[in-house]
Design an enzyme around this catalytic site. Structure first.
Site, PDB file in Angstrom:
ATOM      1  CG  HIS A 161      -6.801  -2.820   2.914  1.00 48.30           C
ATOM      2  ND1 HIS A 161      -5.735  -1.411   3.193  1.00 48.30           N
ATOM      3  CD2 HIS A 161      -7.495  -2.271   2.617  1.00 48.30           C
ATOM      4  CE1 HIS A 161      -6.787  -0.653   2.449  1.00 48.30           C
ATOM      5  NE2 HIS A 161      -8.120  -1.530   2.067  1.00 48.30           N
TER       6      HIS A 161
ATOM      7  CG  HIS B 175      -8.731  -2.452  -2.298  1.00 47.01           C
ATOM      8  ND1 HIS B 175      -9.633  -1.657  -2.675  1.00 47.01           N
ATOM      9  CD2 HIS B 175      -8.543  -2.024  -1.281  1.00 47.01           C
ATOM     10  CE1 HIS B 175      -9.983  -1.417  -2.057  1.00 47.01           C
ATOM     11  NE2 HIS B 175      -9.172  -0.648  -1.452  1.00 47.01           N
TER      12      HIS B 175
ATOM     13  CG  ASP C  59      -1.518   0.897   1.081  1.00 50.55           C
ATOM     14  OD1 ASP C  59      -3.428   0.317   0.776  1.00 50.55           O
ATOM     15  OD2 ASP C  59      -1.720   2.162   0.996  1.00 50.55           O
ATOM     16  CB  ILE C  60       0.925   4.672  -2.391  1.00 48.59           C
ATOM     17  CG1 ILE C  60       1.857   5.411  -3.086  1.00 48.59           C
ATOM     18  CG2 ILE C  60      -0.395   5.240  -2.140  1.00 48.59           C
ATOM     19  CD1 ILE C  60       1.957   5.601  -4.228  1.00 48.59           C
TER      20      ILE C  60
ATOM     21  CG  ASN D 206     -11.857  -0.432   3.771  1.00 45.56           C
ATOM     22  OD1 ASN D 206     -11.977  -0.893   5.717  1.00 45.56           O
ATOM     23  ND2 ASN D 206     -10.813   0.128   3.589  1.00 45.56           N
TER      24      ASN D 206
ATOM     25  N   GLY E  57     -15.634   3.144   3.667  1.00 41.37           N
ATOM     26  CA  GLY E  57     -14.193   4.001   3.487  1.00 41.37           C
ATOM     27  C   GLY E  57     -13.223   3.219   1.803  1.00 41.37           C
ATOM     28  CD  GLN E  58     -15.051  -0.565  -3.045  1.00 42.51           C
ATOM     29  OE1 GLN E  58     -15.670  -0.845  -2.319  1.00 42.51           O
ATOM     30  NE2 GLN E  58     -14.063  -0.506  -3.522  1.00 42.51           N
TER      31      GLN E  58
END
Ligand code: DGP
Length: 115
Positions: A103, A101, A32-33, A88, A94-95
């Site tokens: 997490h 995806h 994740d960035i 999410n 909160g997507q």
């Protein structure tokens, strides 16, 4: 429903860089960035499903594959003391990226409940 073009489609096609840690025919995993834990990896299907709520019964093998990919990637990341898996879904979930995806968060203790 399939997703529209997203940043994750571009990562799958290698049009933008990402720290990819795992890939097979069905799934991709990359860091994740904006990490929220010492280890924060996203597992995505290559098939562009926008969100969990859009998965269909015919996707059941893919959905199982994504969970087993989480297990594999977490092991390879050394998360032997445990980790959290989060999906999410939609606005209230909160997507922010409309490509399903999962997490993987680890490397520290995860509080409950999440915010
Ligand atoms: P979510 O809130 O569940 O939709 O999480 C989307 C995640 O995607 C968020 O933690 C940040 C991550 N992300 C967004 N854009 C990029 C990107 O271009 N590269 C990488 N590696 N991660 C990204």
């Amino acid at each position: 429903m399939t997703s529209q073009e997203t940043i994750f489609s571009k990562i799958i096609r290698r049009e933008i860089p990402a720290d990819i840690v795992y890939e097979d025919d069905l799934a991709l995993a990359f860091r994740d960035i904006n990490p929220q834990a010492p280890v924060h990896i996203l597992v995505i299907p290559k098939q562009p499903i926008a969100k969990l709520a859009d998965a269909e019964s015919e996707d059941h093998k893919l959905m199982g594959h994504l969970l087993l990919t989480v297990k594999r990637v977490a092991e390879e990341a050394g998360l032997s003391n445990g980790y959290r898996v989060v999906i999410n879904n939609g606005n209230d979930g909160g997507q922010t990226v409309d490509h399903l995806h999962l997490h993987i968060l680890g490397g520290r203790f995860m509080k409950w409940p999440p915010g």
